[in-house]
Design an enzyme around this catalytic site. Structure first.
Site, mmCIF file in Angstrom:
data_model
loop_
_atom_site.group_PDB
_atom_site.id
_atom_site.type_symbol
_atom_site.label_atom_id
_atom_site.label_comp_id
_atom_site.label_asym_id
_atom_site.label_seq_id
_atom_site.Cartn_x
_atom_site.Cartn_y
_atom_site.Cartn_z
ATOM 1 N N ASP A 36 0.813 -1.222 0.000
ATOM 2 C CA ASP A 36 0.000 0.000 0.000
ATOM 3 C C ASP A 36 0.843 1.268 0.000
ATOM 4 O OD1 ASP A 36 1.051 -0.030 2.517
ATOM 5 O OD2 ASP A 36 -0.854 0.081 3.581
ATOM 6 N N GLY A 37 2.170 1.131 -0.055
ATOM 7 C CA GLY A 37 3.042 2.305 -0.114
ATOM 8 C C GLY A 37 3.669 2.670 1.220
ATOM 9 N N GLU A 38 3.196 2.064 2.317
ATOM 10 C CA GLU A 38 3.820 2.363 3.613
ATOM 11 C C GLU A 38 5.275 1.903 3.630
ATOM 12 O OE1 GLU A 38 1.911 0.826 7.061
ATOM 13 O OE2 GLU A 38 0.023 1.860 6.655
ATOM 14 N N ASP A 167 17.144 34.711 -10.208
ATOM 15 C CA ASP A 167 15.975 35.335 -9.564
ATOM 16 C C ASP A 167 16.467 36.072 -8.320
ATOM 17 O OD1 ASP A 167 16.282 33.370 -7.579
ATOM 18 O OD2 ASP A 167 14.693 32.115 -8.383
ATOM 19 N N LYS A 190 12.594 37.415 -11.986
ATOM 20 C CA LYS A 190 11.716 36.389 -12.543
ATOM 21 C C LYS A 190 10.392 36.359 -11.799
ATOM 22 C CE LYS A 190 11.922 32.020 -10.323
ATOM 23 N NZ LYS A 190 12.595 30.810 -9.898
ATOM 24 N N ARG A 192 7.346 33.515 -10.985
ATOM 25 C CA ARG A 192 6.953 32.113 -11.146
ATOM 26 C C ARG A 192 5.439 32.030 -11.265
ATOM 27 N NH1 ARG A 192 8.768 27.193 -10.844
ATOM 28 N NH2 ARG A 192 10.864 27.694 -10.122
ATOM 29 N N ASP A 216 22.494 29.023 -8.989
ATOM 30 C CA ASP A 216 21.244 28.903 -8.231
ATOM 31 C C ASP A 216 21.440 27.857 -7.145
ATOM 32 O OD1 ASP A 216 18.651 29.450 -7.519
ATOM 33 O OD2 ASP A 216 17.778 28.953 -9.457
ATOM 34 N N THR A 221 13.013 21.659 -12.467
ATOM 35 C CA THR A 221 12.602 21.381 -13.854
ATOM 36 C C THR A 221 13.545 22.032 -14.864
ATOM 37 O OG1 THR A 221 11.257 23.383 -14.001
ATOM 38 C CG2 THR A 221 10.183 21.398 -13.152
ATOM 39 N N THR A 224 13.722 27.850 -14.456
ATOM 40 C CA THR A 224 14.358 29.102 -14.029
ATOM 41 C C THR A 224 15.628 29.362 -14.843
ATOM 42 O OG1 THR A 224 13.466 28.808 -11.816
ATOM 43 C CG2 THR A 224 15.371 30.268 -12.017
HETATM 44 C C1 R5P Z 1 13.526 29.091 -6.606
HETATM 45 O O1 R5P Z 1 13.362 30.112 -5.993
HETATM 46 C C2 R5P Z 1 14.790 28.280 -6.560
HETATM 47 O O2 R5P Z 1 15.873 29.001 -6.066
HETATM 48 C C3 R5P Z 1 15.125 27.748 -7.922
HETATM 49 O O3 R5P Z 1 15.377 28.829 -8.780
HETATM 50 C C4 R5P Z 1 13.984 26.973 -8.472
HETATM 51 O O4 R5P Z 1 13.368 26.224 -7.483
HETATM 52 C C5 R5P Z 1 14.422 26.046 -9.568
HETATM 53 O O5 R5P Z 1 13.317 25.312 -10.006
HETATM 54 P P1 R5P Z 1 13.107 25.076 -11.553
HETATM 55 O O6 R5P Z 1 14.356 24.452 -12.077
HETATM 56 O O7 R5P Z 1 11.923 24.148 -11.633
HETATM 57 O O8 R5P Z 1 12.798 26.405 -12.161
#
Ligand code: R5P
Length: 311
Positions: A36-38, A167, A190, A192, A216, A221, A224
């Site tokens: 069940d994932g536990e 950012d 930036k 989001r 960063d 993903t 950013t």
């Molecule tokens: C956000 O404020 C973080 O410092 C990163 O810039 C961000 O989480 C990176 O996520 P992603 O690669 O999805 O843009």
């Protein structure tokens, strides 16, 4: 107290490397997943030891976080003398405040859970914000991988290189890289829109004809970094961009183009188990020594080293 090193299942290789540096054989904990994932974890006897549990809470974040909580609790019940949760990447740290009504402060929820499970101390590398420390009721050791990554960056930078914060949240980090590498910074503003969508409002600083290193705390993903790369290229930066981030989660998103178009080199640490992505020029730098030094210092109760992160 004897030093005991336990490795959760999130990144056993990192636990192994830390153990080799410290000369301590890490115990890989038993983790069983029920249909069940536990999760059910099992640790050996700890006999009043000084226990360090290495478990980054990268993807799958929820599983790795729950496993960490269970491991801390299991160690407490096995009479560990002192428990330190070594969390090279702390998931949920981005949710350290509410950005809209109706949201939770997930970073605080998990900070409390880690503490109430029985952790006496926490070690984190380059959390999303150092202020995450205030969410824990136990001492937090903040380490930074900036010097390690900056060393690896040296071969990629020239006289005209600028350090770009993609950012506003990354400005302090970019200043740290800038001071170590002796380079000036540029800031991308930036917005989001969702977990996978961001847009650039403004680039503050000059990138025309300059080599660019985007820094960063994490790449999730890649949205950013992609947005910042597009913005600096549009404004005349040279097209051989380099990216450095402590945490390379590199999660895949469907229906997206190549994760890093136009980017020549991507440097991350092994704070989470690296996921090689075809076509991404990825270099993974080890932070095993940084973590081993931190553990050794805490075990010996020595004062914080210079590389301890305070920004
Ligand atoms: C956000 O404020 C973080 O410092 C990163 O810039 C961000 O989480 C990176 O996520 P992603 O690669 O999805 O843009």
């Amino acid at each position: 107290m004897t030093l005991s090193l336990l490795s959760g299942s999130a990144h056993t290789r990192l636990g192994q490397e830390i153990g080799e540096i410290l000369g301590v054989m890490p115990t890989v904990c038993e983790v069983e997943r029920f249909p069940d994932g536990e999760l059910q974890v099992k640790v050996g006897p700890l006999n009043d030891g000084d226990v360090y549990i290495v478990q980054p809470t990268g993807p799958p974040v929820n599983d790795h976080m729950v496993e960490l909580l269970l491991l801390i609790d299991a160690c407490r019940r096995e009479s560990a003398g002192r428990i330190t949760a070594v969390i090279p990447y702390l998931g949920y740290a981005r949710q350290d405040r509410r950005t809209a009504s109706g949201q939770s402060v997930a970073a605080q929820v998990f900070a409390r859970a880690i503490t109430t499970s029985g952790a006496d101390r926490v070690v984190v590398v380059d959390p999303h914000t150092p202020a995450v420390e205030t969410l824990f009721d136990v001492p937090v050791e903040l380490l930074t991988a900036v010097p390690v990554l900056a060393r690896a960056l040296e071969k990629h930078i020239g006289e005209d290189t600028v350090i770009v914060a993609p950012d506003l949240g990354a400005v302090k980090l970019a200043e740290h890289y800038g001071s170590v590498l002796g380079r000036t910074g540029v800031i991308v503003r930036k917005t989001r829109h969702s977990g996978t969508e961001v847009s650039v409002e403004e680039v503050v600083g000059d990138v025309v004809g300059r080599h660019v290193v985007i820094v960063d705390d994490m790449i999730s993903t890649g949205a950013t970094v992609r947005a910042a790369a597009g913005a600096v290229l549009e404004r005349g930066a040279l097209p051989d961009l380099v990216v450095a981030a402590t945490h390379g989660l590199l999660v895949s998103t469907e229906n997206e183009g190549p994760i890093f178009p136009n980017i020549q080199h991507v440097l991350v640490t092994d704070s989470v188990a690296a996921r090689p992505i075809p076509g991404v020029p990825l270099e993974v730098v080890s932070i095993a020594s940084l973590l081993a030094d931190g553990i050794d210092r805490l075990h010996q109760r020595r004062p914080p080293a210079d590389q301890a992160m305070r920004r």
